[in-house]
Design an enzyme around this catalytic site. Structure first.
Site, PDB file in Angstrom:
ATOM      1  N   GLY A 119       3.400   9.539   5.439  1.00 10.16           N
ATOM      2  CA  GLY A 119       3.511   9.578   3.979  1.00 10.16           C
ATOM      3  C   GLY A 119       4.373   8.431   3.467  1.00 10.16           C
ATOM      4  O   GLY A 119       5.121   7.813   4.218  1.00 10.16           O
ATOM      5  N   ASP A 157      -3.794   6.445  17.294  1.00 14.76           N
ATOM      6  CA  ASP A 157      -2.494   6.257  16.629  1.00 14.76           C
ATOM      7  C   ASP A 157      -1.384   6.962  17.433  1.00 14.76           C
ATOM      8  O   ASP A 157      -0.309   6.386  17.648  1.00 14.76           O
ATOM      9  CB  ASP A 157      -2.559   6.800  15.194  1.00 14.76           C
ATOM     10  CG  ASP A 157      -1.221   6.681  14.489  1.00 14.76           C
ATOM     11  OD1 ASP A 157      -0.826   5.554  14.142  1.00 14.76           O
ATOM     12  OD2 ASP A 157      -0.531   7.718  14.330  1.00 14.76           O
ATOM     13  N   GLY A 184      -2.067  10.004   1.636  1.00 19.27           N
ATOM     14  CA  GLY A 184      -1.497   8.768   2.197  1.00 19.27           C
ATOM     15  C   GLY A 184      -1.055   8.902   3.645  1.00 19.27           C
ATOM     16  O   GLY A 184      -0.295   8.080   4.147  1.00 19.27           O
ATOM     17  N   GLY A 235       0.849  -1.196   0.000  1.00 16.31           N
ATOM     18  CA  GLY A 235       0.000   0.000   0.000  1.00 16.31           C
ATOM     19  C   GLY A 235       0.882   1.242   0.000  1.00 16.31           C
ATOM     20  O   GLY A 235       1.956   1.267  -0.615  1.00 16.31           O
ATOM     21  N   THR A 236       0.457   2.270   0.714  1.00 18.29           N
ATOM     22  CA  THR A 236       1.201   3.537   0.738  1.00 18.29           C
ATOM     23  C   THR A 236       2.665   3.302   1.123  1.00 18.29           C
ATOM     24  O   THR A 236       3.588   3.733   0.425  1.00 18.29           O
ATOM     25  CB  THR A 236       0.552   4.493   1.777  1.00 18.29           C
ATOM     26  OG1 THR A 236      -0.814   4.680   1.415  1.00 18.29           O
ATOM     27  CG2 THR A 236       1.255   5.829   1.826  1.00 18.29           C
ATOM     28  N   VAL A 237       2.888   2.621   2.229  1.00 17.43           N
ATOM     29  CA  VAL A 237       4.253   2.461   2.761  1.00 17.43           C
ATOM     30  C   VAL A 237       5.019   1.367   2.008  1.00 17.43           C
ATOM     31  O   VAL A 237       6.172   1.569   1.609  1.00 17.43           O
ATOM     32  CB  VAL A 237       4.205   2.158   4.280  1.00 17.43           C
ATOM     33  CG1 VAL A 237       5.593   1.875   4.827  1.00 17.43           C
ATOM     34  CG2 VAL A 237       3.556   3.322   5.035  1.00 17.43           C
ATOM     35  N   LYS A 262       1.890   5.235  19.450  1.00 16.76           N
ATOM     36  CA  LYS A 262       3.292   5.666  19.330  1.00 16.76           C
ATOM     37  C   LYS A 262       3.855   6.046  20.698  1.00 16.76           C
ATOM     38  O   LYS A 262       5.026   5.776  20.997  1.00 16.76           O
ATOM     39  CB  LYS A 262       3.389   6.820  18.342  1.00 16.76           C
ATOM     40  CG  LYS A 262       3.051   6.377  16.906  1.00 16.76           C
ATOM     41  CD  LYS A 262       2.790   7.566  16.011  1.00 16.76           C
ATOM     42  CE  LYS A 262       2.542   7.142  14.578  1.00 16.76           C
ATOM     43  NZ  LYS A 262       1.976   8.218  13.768  1.00 16.76           N
TER      44      LYS A 262
HETATM   45  N1  LIG Z   1       0.760   5.804   5.792  1.00 19.26           N
HETATM   46  C1  LIG Z   1       1.675   6.351   6.592  1.00 19.26           C
HETATM   47  O1  LIG Z   1       2.035   7.530   6.480  1.00 19.26           O
HETATM   48  C2  LIG Z   1       2.317   5.535   7.649  1.00 19.26           C
HETATM   49  C3  LIG Z   1       1.909   4.247   7.928  1.00 19.26           C
HETATM   50  N2  LIG Z   1       2.525   3.522   8.899  1.00 19.26           N
HETATM   51  C4  LIG Z   1       2.122   2.149   9.154  1.00 19.26           C
HETATM   52  O2  LIG Z   1       2.511   1.352   8.036  1.00 19.26           O
HETATM   53  C5  LIG Z   1       1.607   0.253   7.884  1.00 19.26           C
HETATM   54  C6  LIG Z   1       1.023   0.271   6.473  1.00 19.26           C
HETATM   55  O3  LIG Z   1       0.351   1.492   6.276  1.00 19.26           O
HETATM   56  P1  LIG Z   1      -0.170   1.916   4.811  1.00 19.26           P
HETATM   57  O4  LIG Z   1       0.807   1.535   3.794  1.00 19.26           O
HETATM   58  O5  LIG Z   1      -0.557   3.338   4.956  1.00 19.26           O
HETATM   59  O6  LIG Z   1      -1.466   1.021   4.682  1.00 19.26           O
HETATM   60  P2  LIG Z   1      -2.230   0.580   3.343  1.00 19.26           P
HETATM   61  O7  LIG Z   1      -3.618   0.286   3.759  1.00 19.26           O
HETATM   62  O8  LIG Z   1      -2.003   1.593   2.273  1.00 19.26           O
HETATM   63  O9  LIG Z   1      -1.488  -0.765   2.884  1.00 19.26           O
HETATM   64  C7  LIG Z   1      -1.630  -1.971   3.561  1.00 19.26           C
HETATM   65  C8  LIG Z   1      -1.084  -3.075   2.664  1.00 19.26           C
HETATM   66  O10 LIG Z   1      -1.123  -4.304   3.381  1.00 19.26           O
HETATM   67  C9  LIG Z   1      -1.883  -5.273   2.670  1.00 19.26           C
HETATM   68  N3  LIG Z   1      -2.660  -6.034   3.652  1.00 19.26           N
HETATM   69  C10 LIG Z   1      -3.408  -5.537   4.671  1.00 19.26           C
HETATM   70  N4  LIG Z   1      -3.986  -6.544   5.355  1.00 19.26           N
HETATM   71  C11 LIG Z   1      -3.614  -7.685   4.750  1.00 19.26           C
HETATM   72  C12 LIG Z   1      -3.893  -9.062   4.977  1.00 19.26           C
HETATM   73  N5  LIG Z   1      -4.677  -9.474   5.973  1.00 19.26           N
HETATM   74  N6  LIG Z   1      -3.322  -9.975   4.152  1.00 19.26           N
HETATM   75  C13 LIG Z   1      -2.516  -9.588   3.146  1.00 19.26           C
HETATM   76  N7  LIG Z   1      -2.218  -8.298   2.868  1.00 19.26           N
HETATM   77  C14 LIG Z   1      -2.756  -7.364   3.661  1.00 19.26           C
HETATM   78  C15 LIG Z   1      -2.785  -4.499   1.741  1.00 19.26           C
HETATM   79  O11 LIG Z   1      -3.117  -5.308   0.613  1.00 19.26           O
HETATM   80  P3  LIG Z   1      -4.021  -4.750  -0.606  1.00 19.26           P
HETATM   81  O12 LIG Z   1      -3.188  -3.669  -1.240  1.00 19.26           O
HETATM   82  O13 LIG Z   1      -4.259  -5.903  -1.486  1.00 19.26           O
HETATM   83  O14 LIG Z   1      -5.273  -4.201   0.034  1.00 19.26           O
HETATM   84  C16 LIG Z   1      -1.897  -3.291   1.395  1.00 19.26           C
HETATM   85  O15 LIG Z   1      -1.059  -3.598   0.314  1.00 19.26           O
HETATM   86  C17 LIG Z   1       0.572   0.420   9.003  1.00 19.26           C
HETATM   87  O16 LIG Z   1       0.998  -0.298  10.125  1.00 19.26           O
HETATM   88  C18 LIG Z   1       0.634   1.924   9.305  1.00 19.26           C
HETATM   89  O17 LIG Z   1       0.205   2.238  10.611  1.00 19.26           O
HETATM   90  C19 LIG Z   1       3.568   4.020   9.638  1.00 19.26           C
HETATM   91  C20 LIG Z   1       4.010   5.280   9.423  1.00 19.26           C
HETATM   92  C21 LIG Z   1       3.394   6.161   8.433  1.00 19.26           C
HETATM   93  N1  LIG Z   2      -1.651   7.804  10.250  1.00 22.17           N
HETATM   94  C1  LIG Z   2      -0.346   8.100  10.748  1.00 22.17           C
HETATM   95  C2  LIG Z   2       0.673   7.632   9.783  1.00 22.17           C
HETATM   96  C3  LIG Z   2       2.024   7.617  10.331  1.00 22.17           C
HETATM   97  O1  LIG Z   2       2.319   7.026  11.358  1.00 22.17           O
HETATM   98  C4  LIG Z   2      -0.196   9.584  10.932  1.00 22.17           C
HETATM   99  O2  LIG Z   2      -1.025  10.320  10.412  1.00 22.17           O
HETATM  100  O3  LIG Z   2       0.747   9.999  11.623  1.00 22.17           O
END
Ligand SMILES: NC(=O)C1=CN([C@@H]2O[C@H](COP(=O)(O)OP(=O)(O)OC[C@H]3O[C@@H](n4cnc5c(N)ncnc54)[C@H](OP(=O)(O)O)[C@@H]3O)[C@@H](O)[C@H]2O)C=CC1
Ligand SMILES: N[C@@H](CC=O)C(=O)O
Length: 340
Positions: free
Chosen positions: A298, A195, A181, A12-14, A199
């Protein structure tokens, strides 16, 4: 050259940001004598559209096969369900895990802690994304005992409050943060303060008590749902800004954790964090006040923290250790902020 097989959980995003950065760093990583190769990327739906640089031929839904063929796991899935099962399976098999998942770290700490003590758990990206706080708090700042810590730990709420100050409605600002994102898959976690509380629990185990309970943070958490542009304007009129602040401080001989919106003087170091930025103010008995400000959410900002941990691993350093023992709560009155 040796090969390092990376199992990436999530695109996904990360996760997609991590793929992009890893590709850009391939040559530099090779100078460490290792060819880093993503062997597979776990997703829910391989048919979903992905950014062009994500290798769709490596997407999989077969978690067990992916873990069986890995030297290291990079977890960017999120949540405490399936992510917990897979992270624990990897750690129990002796694989290092690099994770951005603060919900998991906060809520499943009892199970994760023995592996963190073994040096298998790397989690710089879980707090303030790629802006370094986990490494200094588990390293250089150990030379001082904590007096108090205050931090803006959630990019989405900081973005919403900043945008509401310049005319956006709460809903418009939240929609923008989601489009960029920054928000969690369930944005209630952001706006309700959970959230930031996740942290803060992670930080508390690095600076106050290695067994700081998640529940002790969660039950003192309030979010920003009730705030309106009028409340923010009134604060500005007093020379203040309203921000969601997570605090760890001593009172009556023990550590307390709080997450709540407060009024900060406009020139307070934490108020320097704009939009999706985060900020951390650490006051230690020997070092004094230290402030760290930078991107807090992000795609690439977070992927940078994951990749930094991968470099740490390749250079032979262990993951981030919790405190060896609790730090006594000092008999010093902490800074107070007016809650909103
Ligand atoms: N976004 C941000 O700025 C930040 C995020 N984080 C953390 O990073 C992590 C990911 O965040 P983010 O990328 O935003 O989330 P997203 O929802 O964008 O991405 C999640 C990804 O994980 C996959 N996924 C989720 N559940 C399952 C499952 N049960 N089985 C298989 N694949 C799965 C999804 O698959 P599919 O694409 O097929 O749906 C997707 O590719 C989280 O823990 C978040 O808290 C930490 C810091 C910053
Ligand atoms: N949803 C979180 C993503 C990073 O940890 C935030 O907004 O800080």
């Amino acid at each position: 050259m040796e090969a390092l097989r990376v199992a990436l959980l999530g695109a996904g995003t990360v996760g997609s940001g991590f793929v992009k950065l890893l590709t850009a760093h391939a040559e530099r990583l090779a100078t460490l004598g290792t060819e880093v190769r993503i062997t597979g990327i776990l997703v829910r739906d391989p048919a979903k559209p992905r950014p062009a640089w994500v290798p769709t031929d490596r997407l999989t839904t077969e978690a067990d096969a992916l873990l069986a063929d890995a030297d290291v796991v990079v977890e960017a899935m999120g949540g405490t369900g399936r992510a917990q099962e897979l992270v624990l399976a990897a750690l129990e098999a002796g694989l290092p895990v690099i994770t951005a998942n603060k919900a998991l770290l906060a809520e499943a700490w009892d199970a994760l802690k023995p592996h963190a003590l073994e040096g298998l758990l790397f989690y710089e990206a879980a707090v303030m994304a790629g802006t370094p706080v986990i490494e200094p708090l588990s390293g250089a700042l150990r030379g001082s005992s904590l007096i108090e810590l205050h931090a803006i730990l959630n990019g989405t709420t900081n973005y919403i409050l900043g945008r509401m100050e310049t005319g956006a409605t709460f809903q418009e600002a939240l929609a923008e943060a989601q489009a960029k994102g920054y928000a969690e898959a369930d944005p209630t976690l952001d706006v309700a303060g959970i959230d930031a509380a996740h942290k803060l629990a992670v930080l508390a185990r690095l600076v106050a008590d290695p067994s700081f309970p998640w529940e002790a943070v969660r039950r003192h958490t309030r979010g920003i749902e009730h705030l309106t542009p009028a409340v923010l304007r009134a604060a500005r009129g007093e020379g203040k800004v309203v921000r969601l602040v997570a605090s760890l401080y001593a009172q009556e001989g023990r550590w307390h954790a709080r997450v709540r919106p407060v009024k900060l003087p406009q020139d307070h170091p934490l108020a320097q964090a704009s939009l999706s930025q985060n900020a951390l103010y650490f006051k230690g008995d020997a070092v004094g006040a230290v402030c760290i400000v930078g991107g807090g959410a992000g795609s690439l900002v977070t992927a940078s923290g994951l990749l930094g941990d991968l470099y740490r691993l390749l250079e032979g350093y262990p993951g981030h250790p919790p405190l060896p023992a609790p730090v006594p709560a000092p008999a010093i009155e902490a800074s107070r902020f007016e809650e909103v």
